[in-house]
Write an enzyme that holds these catalytic residues in place. Structure first.
Site, PDB file in Angstrom:
ATOM      1  N   ASN A 122      11.180  -0.986 -10.359  1.00 46.68           N
ATOM      2  CA  ASN A 122      12.223  -0.380 -11.193  1.00 46.68           C
ATOM      3  C   ASN A 122      13.482  -1.228 -11.089  1.00 46.68           C
ATOM      4  OD1 ASN A 122      10.946   1.883 -12.244  1.00 46.68           O
ATOM      5  ND2 ASN A 122      11.589   3.232 -10.584  1.00 46.68           N
ATOM      6  N   LYS A 138      13.887   1.353 -19.255  1.00 42.45           N
ATOM      7  CA  LYS A 138      13.613   2.131 -18.040  1.00 42.45           C
ATOM      8  C   LYS A 138      14.854   2.147 -17.133  1.00 42.45           C
ATOM      9  CE  LYS A 138      10.831   4.422 -15.218  1.00 42.45           C
ATOM     10  NZ  LYS A 138      10.048   3.978 -14.082  1.00 42.45           N
ATOM     11  N   GLY A 167       0.886   1.195  -5.143  1.00 42.18           N
ATOM     12  CA  GLY A 167      -0.217   0.316  -4.735  1.00 42.18           C
ATOM     13  C   GLY A 167      -1.514   1.090  -4.557  1.00 42.18           C
ATOM     14  N   GLY A 194       0.828  -1.223   0.000  1.00 44.04           N
ATOM     15  CA  GLY A 194       0.000   0.000   0.000  1.00 44.04           C
ATOM     16  C   GLY A 194       0.849   1.255   0.000  1.00 44.04           C
ATOM     17  N   GLY A 195       1.830   1.296  -0.907  1.00 39.55           N
ATOM     18  CA  GLY A 195       2.644   2.504  -1.069  1.00 39.55           C
ATOM     19  C   GLY A 195       2.044   3.381  -2.159  1.00 39.55           C
ATOM     20  N   ASN A 207      18.403   9.013 -11.553  1.00 38.31           N
ATOM     21  CA  ASN A 207      18.170   8.877 -10.110  1.00 38.31           C
ATOM     22  C   ASN A 207      19.392   9.150  -9.215  1.00 38.31           C
ATOM     23  OD1 ASN A 207      15.778   8.101 -11.300  1.00 38.31           O
ATOM     24  ND2 ASN A 207      15.364   6.471  -9.842  1.00 38.31           N
ATOM     25  N   ASN A 211      16.566   5.416 -15.258  1.00 36.79           N
ATOM     26  CA  ASN A 211      16.742   5.492 -13.801  1.00 36.79           C
ATOM     27  C   ASN A 211      18.220   5.520 -13.408  1.00 36.79           C
ATOM     28  OD1 ASN A 211      13.848   3.491 -13.582  1.00 36.79           O
ATOM     29  ND2 ASN A 211      13.999   5.564 -12.820  1.00 36.79           N
ATOM     30  N   SER A 262      12.690   9.572  -7.547  1.00 39.65           N
ATOM     31  CA  SER A 262      12.333   8.747  -6.389  1.00 39.65           C
ATOM     32  C   SER A 262      13.552   8.542  -5.476  1.00 39.65           C
ATOM     33  CB  SER A 262      11.761   7.403  -6.843  1.00 39.65           C
ATOM     34  OG  SER A 262      12.676   6.749  -7.684  1.00 39.65           O
ATOM     35  N   GLU A 288      16.607   2.373  -4.132  1.00 37.70           N
ATOM     36  CA  GLU A 288      16.633   1.189  -5.010  1.00 37.70           C
ATOM     37  C   GLU A 288      17.952   1.119  -5.799  1.00 37.70           C
ATOM     38  OE1 GLU A 288      12.317  -0.329  -5.911  1.00 37.70           O
ATOM     39  OE2 GLU A 288      12.526   1.659  -6.788  1.00 37.70           O
TER      40      GLU A 288
END
Ligand SMILES: NC(=O)C1=CN([C@@H]2O[C@H](COP(=O)(O)OP(=O)(O)OC[C@H]3O[C@@H](n4cnc5c(N)ncnc54)[C@H](OP(=O)(O)O)[C@@H]3O)[C@@H](O)[C@H]2O)C=CC1
Ligand SMILES: CC(C)(CO)C(=O)C(=O)O
Length: 293
Positions: free
Chosen positions: A100, A180, A12, A8-9, A188, A184, A247, A259
């Site tokens: 990712n 992708k 999500g 549930g982030g 990132n 990133n 992110s 990440e």
């Protein structure tokens, strides 16, 4: 279709809202508190200044029910922590992974499920509260088959598709994921180290020089022939998300794990296999790992 979303982030919550328009969604959360809040108040979705409320069913992630499809929306480094959850999902149930980077591919290889789909999410989402998500950037979700019969993906995409939340099919999962990954890998870590918004990477000539140094090594590892095309994709994304924090920058600013292992770590492993020297990527990797503490 009954869709279970695990995590549930930001993603999500975002997926739960849009997919609930034409599917029966259950969001599987880590904490009982998030389950309680969502079951009592629903999920709030902010988009273009408007806030909508969605009634969604939430359950703890250690109480998996029967679903037609699961979308795994935890971070790549949280996959190990939910490994036991997969023992409760029948092997015939299709799974979609949207992380990712590339590190999750190794994890999913070891699952016994017959149909595994990987996705690349091109939306921007920010979780502002436990049951409140901001849809910060509109995009699409690309899906490609990782394992199983390609024929399953078409009907799934048909059921997931809603306006303004499109899904499209990609033939080659590696090409999609690597596409992708490059974006990133360049944007990132640099934005996180420089504390810069995405757009600054193109506007500051010194930052742009760094972009090229990183890209040179990524192109070498992935053996990419059309470097200019790849650079133009990065440039377009930096311009389209100019005022966004990546992110990784957000994770660093909020003292969360990043990440980096799934993104630069994955590329370093490939470089090692090919016996390539990549000092710039090493520098990025260790800078971010050091900043995570
Ligand atoms: N946000 C974005 O705009 C984009 C994200 N992505 C990718 O999507 C993935 C998810 O990102 P994002 O949503 O931003 O990350 P978040 O950190 O916001 O969400 C991850 C969620 O997973 C939950 N989680 C962790 N462990 C468990 C568990 N055991 N059971 C159930 N839930 C668990 C966390 O719960 P808790 O909060 O309770 O710790 C958290 O809510 C990442 O891999 C990211 O790369 C891709 C493109 C865009
Ligand atoms: C595309 C980009 C760089 C947008 O910010 C992203 O995916 C991220 O921040 O993780």
């Amino acid at each position: 279709m009954r869709i279970g979303i695990i995590g549930g982030g930001a993603i999500g919550l975002l997926f739960a809202c849009y997919l609930s328009k034409s599917n029966q969604v259950t969001l599987y959360c880590r904490t009982n508190e998030q389950v309680r809040l969502i079951n009592k108040y629903g999920i709030y979705l902010k988009h273009h200044g408007t806030v909508d409320n969605f009634t969604i069913k939430a359950q703890p992630s250690d109480e998996i029910s029967a679903e037609d499809l699961f979308i795994i929306a935890v971070k790549q480094y949280q996959l190990e922590q939910i490994e036991r959850v997969f023992h409760h999902i029948p092997s015939q149930t299709p799974l979609i992974f949207i992380q990712n980077g590339v590190a999750h591919l190794k994890f999913i290889e070891n699952l016994s499920h017959e149909t595994i789909i990987v996705g690349v999410v091109e939306h921007g989402a920010l979780k502002e509260k436990t049951n409140y998500v901001h849809h910060t950037g509109e995009g699409l979700t690309r899906l490609a088959i990782f394992r199983g019969n390609e024929q399953f993906v078409g009907p799934i995409i048909h059921k997931l598709n809603t306006i303004p939340f499109p899904f499209i099919f990609e033939k080659d999962y590696l090409e999609m994921v690597f596409g992708k990954l490059i974006v990133n890998a360049v944007i990132n870590p640099l934005t996180a180290i420089l504390k810069a918004k995405n757009g600054e990477l193109m506007l500051n000539s010194h930052y742009l020089h760094l972009v090229h140094l990183v890209l040179d090594e990524v192109v070498k590892i992935l053996d990419i022939s059309d470097r200019e095309k790849v650079f133009m994709r990065i440039k377009t994304i930096c311009e389209n998300t100019a005022s966004n924090q990546s992110s990784m920058l957000k994770d660093i600013l909020n003292h969360r794990q990043t990440e980096i292992d799934g993104i630069i770590g994955g590329l370093l492993n490939m470089a090692e296999t090919k016996d390539l020297k990549v000092p710039v990527l090493q520098f990025l990797y260790h800078s971010i790992k050091g900043m995570e503490r």
